[in-house]
Design a protein around this motif. Structure first.
Motif, PDB file in Angstrom:
ATOM      1  N   ASP A   8      40.894  39.510  49.356  1.00  0.00           N
ATOM      2  CA  ASP A   8      39.443  39.673  49.423  1.00  0.00           C
ATOM      3  C   ASP A   8      39.023  41.007  48.830  1.00  0.00           C
ATOM      4  O   ASP A   8      38.021  41.091  48.119  1.00  0.00           O
TER       5      ASP A   8
ATOM      6  N   ARG B  10      39.126  40.813  45.032  1.00  0.00           N
ATOM      7  CA  ARG B  10      38.170  39.860  44.460  1.00  0.00           C
ATOM      8  C   ARG B  10      36.716  40.312  44.625  1.00  0.00           C
ATOM      9  O   ARG B  10      35.827  39.700  44.058  1.00  0.00           O
ATOM     10  N   ASP B  11      36.497  41.356  45.395  1.00  0.00           N
ATOM     11  CA  ASP B  11      35.143  41.857  45.635  1.00  0.00           C
ATOM     12  C   ASP B  11      34.666  42.624  44.403  1.00  0.00           C
ATOM     13  O   ASP B  11      35.244  43.640  44.030  1.00  0.00           O
TER      14      ASP B  11
ATOM     15  N   SER C   8      30.682  39.729  54.853  1.00  0.00           N
ATOM     16  CA  SER C   8      30.664  39.613  53.393  1.00  0.00           C
ATOM     17  C   SER C   8      31.928  38.919  52.896  1.00  0.00           C
ATOM     18  O   SER C   8      31.912  38.249  51.869  1.00  0.00           O
TER      19      SER C   8
ATOM     20  N   ARG D   3      31.681  35.680  50.494  1.00  0.00           N
ATOM     21  CA  ARG D   3      32.368  35.579  49.199  1.00  0.00           C
ATOM     22  C   ARG D   3      33.201  34.319  49.130  1.00  0.00           C
ATOM     23  O   ARG D   3      33.255  33.654  48.091  1.00  0.00           O
TER      24      ARG D   3
ATOM     25  N   GLU E  59      32.658  31.341  46.422  1.00  0.00           N
ATOM     26  CA  GLU E  59      33.748  30.884  45.558  1.00  0.00           C
ATOM     27  C   GLU E  59      33.953  29.376  45.689  1.00  0.00           C
ATOM     28  O   GLU E  59      34.183  28.690  44.697  1.00  0.00           O
TER      29      GLU E  59
END
Length: 127
Positions: free
Chosen positions: A29, A32-33, A66, A70, A74
């Motif tokens: 995560d 990927r943020d 968050s 996300r 996705e």
């Protein structure tokens, strides 16, 4: 080793595997943020390496919402890409004009009759 010792070992193995899973999920995560910069990611990684349990708990508390947003975004993006691909493969993405033009080409080539062309045209215009 008796039965109770075996259960205690199984419990600790379960805890270790769960912690590893949580750390990997957090790291995935984190990378990927797109809203966080490189320095922020580096600080989180350092925090997770040197204080793993505390770092994971703080990350989940501070960025848990968050994190889930996300993941949902996705999943929606992947679903939309799949739907678009299916539409293009199935031919559902053709516009009525394109369908009528292809039917006209088939009519001119003698592949279909005038009645078939009219049926295709009517179907394309109805939507």
């Amino acid at each position: 080793m008796n039965f109770w010792e075996f259960l205690v070992w199984m419990f600790w193995i379960y805890i270790v595997i769960s912690c590893i899973w949580i750390y990997i999920t957090i790291l995935i995560d984190l990378f990927r943020d797109h809203t966080m910069g490189g320095w922020g990611k580096a600080l989180w990684v350092i925090f997770l390496v040197f204080l793993p349990l505390l770092g994971a708990l703080i990350y989940l508390i501070a960025r848990g919402r968050s994190m889930s947003e996300r993941r949902v975004a996705e999943a929606q993006q992947a679903q939309q890409a799949t739907n678009d691909y299916i539409r293009t493969v199935a031919g559902g993405g053709k516009s009525p004009t394109a369908e009528i033009e292809s039917a006209k080409a088939l009519l001119d080539a003698g592949t279909i009759t005038q009645a078939d062309f009219d049926a295709i045209k009517t179907k394309a215009l109805q939507g």
